[in-house]
Scaffold this motif. Structure first.
Motif, PDB file in Angstrom:
ATOM      1  N   GLN A 107       0.809  -1.211   0.000  1.00 52.84           N
ATOM      2  CA  GLN A 107       0.000   0.000   0.000  1.00 52.84           C
ATOM      3  C   GLN A 107       0.849   1.271   0.000  1.00 52.84           C
ATOM      4  O   GLN A 107       0.407   2.318  -0.460  1.00 52.84           O
ATOM      5  N   LEU A 108       2.098   1.171   0.490  1.00 56.38           N
ATOM      6  CA  LEU A 108       2.950   2.353   0.610  1.00 56.38           C
ATOM      7  C   LEU A 108       4.063   2.416  -0.435  1.00 56.38           C
ATOM      8  O   LEU A 108       4.654   3.486  -0.628  1.00 56.38           O
ATOM      9  N   GLU A 109       4.355   1.346  -1.084  1.00 60.50           N
ATOM     10  CA  GLU A 109       5.555   1.290  -1.919  1.00 60.50           C
ATOM     11  C   GLU A 109       5.531   2.322  -3.043  1.00 60.50           C
ATOM     12  O   GLU A 109       6.543   2.995  -3.303  1.00 60.50           O
ATOM     13  N   VAL A 115       8.619   9.471  -3.624  1.00 58.68           N
ATOM     14  CA  VAL A 115       9.424  10.355  -2.783  1.00 58.68           C
ATOM     15  C   VAL A 115      10.902  10.181  -3.099  1.00 58.68           C
ATOM     16  O   VAL A 115      11.652  11.162  -3.192  1.00 58.68           O
ATOM     17  N   ILE A 116      11.338   8.935  -3.245  1.00 56.01           N
ATOM     18  CA  ILE A 116      12.757   8.667  -3.521  1.00 56.01           C
ATOM     19  C   ILE A 116      13.171   9.259  -4.866  1.00 56.01           C
ATOM     20  O   ILE A 116      14.259   9.840  -5.011  1.00 56.01           O
ATOM     21  N   ASN A 117      12.287   9.175  -5.868  1.00 63.34           N
ATOM     22  CA  ASN A 117      12.639   9.620  -7.220  1.00 63.34           C
ATOM     23  C   ASN A 117      12.490  11.123  -7.417  1.00 63.34           C
ATOM     24  O   ASN A 117      13.244  11.731  -8.188  1.00 63.34           O
ATOM     25  N   TYR A 118      11.513  11.730  -6.722  1.00 66.42           N
ATOM     26  CA  TYR A 118      11.193  13.129  -7.042  1.00 66.42           C
ATOM     27  C   TYR A 118      11.397  14.105  -5.874  1.00 66.42           C
ATOM     28  O   TYR A 118      11.351  15.305  -6.079  1.00 66.42           O
ATOM     29  N   ALA A 119      11.606  13.585  -4.688  1.00 68.45           N
ATOM     30  CA  ALA A 119      11.816  14.473  -3.543  1.00 68.45           C
ATOM     31  C   ALA A 119      13.196  14.229  -2.960  1.00 68.45           C
ATOM     32  O   ALA A 119      13.665  13.088  -2.924  1.00 68.45           O
ATOM     33  N   VAL A 129       8.493  11.794   6.936  1.00 68.06           N
ATOM     34  CA  VAL A 129       7.645  11.979   5.757  1.00 68.06           C
ATOM     35  C   VAL A 129       6.255  11.445   6.075  1.00 68.06           C
ATOM     36  O   VAL A 129       6.118  10.337   6.604  1.00 68.06           O
ATOM     37  N   GLU A 130       5.241  12.239   5.754  1.00 68.75           N
ATOM     38  CA  GLU A 130       3.863  11.804   5.918  1.00 68.75           C
ATOM     39  C   GLU A 130       3.281  11.498   4.543  1.00 68.75           C
ATOM     40  O   GLU A 130       3.298  12.347   3.644  1.00 68.75           O
ATOM     41  N   LEU A 131       2.779  10.279   4.379  1.00 64.43           N
ATOM     42  CA  LEU A 131       2.235   9.816   3.110  1.00 64.43           C
ATOM     43  C   LEU A 131       0.834   9.274   3.305  1.00 64.43           C
ATOM     44  O   LEU A 131       0.383   9.051   4.435  1.00 64.43           O
ATOM     45  N   LYS A 132       0.170   9.046   2.181  1.00 61.91           N
ATOM     46  CA  LYS A 132      -1.115   8.349   2.192  1.00 61.91           C
ATOM     47  C   LYS A 132      -0.980   7.098   1.336  1.00 61.91           C
ATOM     48  O   LYS A 132      -0.462   7.152   0.216  1.00 61.91           O
ATOM     49  N   LEU A 142      10.032   7.363   8.490  1.00 63.66           N
ATOM     50  CA  LEU A 142      11.349   7.963   8.661  1.00 63.66           C
ATOM     51  C   LEU A 142      12.215   7.492   7.505  1.00 63.66           C
ATOM     52  O   LEU A 142      12.346   6.290   7.280  1.00 63.66           O
ATOM     53  N   LEU A 143      12.803   8.431   6.749  1.00 63.93           N
ATOM     54  CA  LEU A 143      13.604   8.097   5.562  1.00 63.93           C
ATOM     55  C   LEU A 143      14.993   8.706   5.672  1.00 63.93           C
ATOM     56  O   LEU A 143      15.150   9.829   6.178  1.00 63.93           O
TER      57      LEU A 143
END
Length: 356
Positions: A107-109, A115-119, A129-132, A142-143
């Motif tokens: 559900q999160l991948e 985030v990894i590619n664009y942030a 990081v807060e995601l949906k 936490l990243l």
């Protein structure tokens, strides 16, 4: 002075002041509880996040070291190397190709890879990081990222993260729980504040009541001396031996001032009596014989002014138990009224006997 109206106003004012003090106390306690709650939440959140961030940074170093060892040995492993509870990592080479991974939840991948590619994910630092997820539920991660070093050269990047949603949900629930306890404590504090404010205002109410009682007692006590002074002034005024105009003027001025004082005392007594509150009695044992004798002596001048014979049949050493001041005032009123409503040349007899 309208004691009855002032008493009502004072009662209203004291109730208003009591509620106002309670409100101030409640607001102060609310601010204190809110500050404590925010500090506790902030300290718990800081402790949890710092501990989790430290763990994420350590895992990132471990994964980067493992990857460098695998590159040095010439082989890659596509399994979940370094899998730990709620941890995930993705390894990319310098060209941006995925080389190794330990997958996050399905559900999160997708959101994590965006985030990894664009942030920007900080290298050597941990960010929250807060995601949906795919079900539109909020997740807290936490990243961090670190370079993979081979022969002193960065050959790739590893991104490591941890899902800490459960920790923050626990902090949120504990915050709600503490807020509920704080509200209960605030209600209790409000009741305590209301009680304490009543104790603060109570001496003021007692002082007001003593002031009212003093006005009533003073007006009673002043009537007799003023009447005696007036009777003496009348006797001096009718004395034929006084012929000096100055003395006669002084006597007239004296009578005018006594009349003013008598009216003022009468008005004061009237308004003091208008307050219907029950007065406290000071019960003692005293010689009622002496009380009667003193009153008869004090009223002689008033009786002589009206040519009234005032006599007393008072036995000696008769003792009575009660409020001496109230009894004295009552006897004074009886004798005063007897003299006032007895025609000139009459007789007033005061008798005291023990009831059997």
């Amino acid at each position: 002075i309208n004691w009855k109206r002032n008493k009502q106003n004072f009662t209203t004012l004291s109730n208003h002041s009591r509620k106002k003090l309670t409100l101030y106390y409640t607001v102060i306690m609310f601010a204190v509880f809110a500050c404590i709650l925010l500090m506790v939440r902030g300290s718990v959140e800081w402790a949890v996040s710092s501990e989790q961030a430290s763990e994420v940074a350590e895992v990132a170093q471990d994964v980067a070291y493992t990857e460098s060892m695998m590159l040095a040995n010439g082989m890659y492993m596509g399994d979940d190397l370094g899998q730990r509870d709620r941890f995930f990592f993705y390894v990319f080479d310098k060209a941006g190709n995925l080389q190794n991974y330990s997958r996050a939840s399905e559900q999160l991948e997708h959101s994590i890879l965006e985030v990894i590619n664009y942030a920007p994910v900080p290298i050597g630092d941990v960010s929250m990081v807060e995601l949906k997820d795919s079900k539109n539920k909020k997740a807290v991660l936490l990243l961090t990222s670190t370079d993979i070093i081979l022969n002193h050269t960065a050959v790739g990047t590893v991104f490591v993260g941890k899902d800490v949603t459960a920790f923050y949900k626990g902090i949120k629930k504990s915050t709600y729980f503490m807020a509920g306890i704080s509200m209960i404590a605030l209600i209790i504090a409000a009741f305590i504040g209301y009680s304490l404010s009543g104790k603060v205002i109570s001496p003021m109410e007692e002082a007001y009541e003593r002031q009212r009682q003093f006005a009533a007692d003073a007006s009673h006590e002043l009537r007799t001396p003023l009447a005696v002074v007036m009777a003496s002034a009348d006797m001096l005024q009718s004395d034929p031996s006084i012929t000096s105009p100055i003395c006669k003027q002084v006597i007239d001025d004296l009578k005018d001032e006594v009349k003013k004082m008598t009216k003022l005392v009468g008005d004061l007594l009237t308004v003091a009596r208008s307050d219907g509150n029950a007065e406290k009695l000071v019960v003692t044992e005293f010689s009622i014989s002496e009380t009667f004798q003193q009153i008869i002596r004090n009223m002689q001048a008033i009786a002589e002014q009206k040519n009234i014979t005032l006599t007393g049949n008072i036995p000696d050493d008769m003792v009575y138990r009660g409020d001496q001041q109230k009894i004295s005032q009552l006897i004074m009123i009886f004798v005063d009224n007897a003299i006032k409503y007895t025609p000139k040349g009459g007789e007033v007899s005061v008798n005291l006997q023990e009831k059997k």
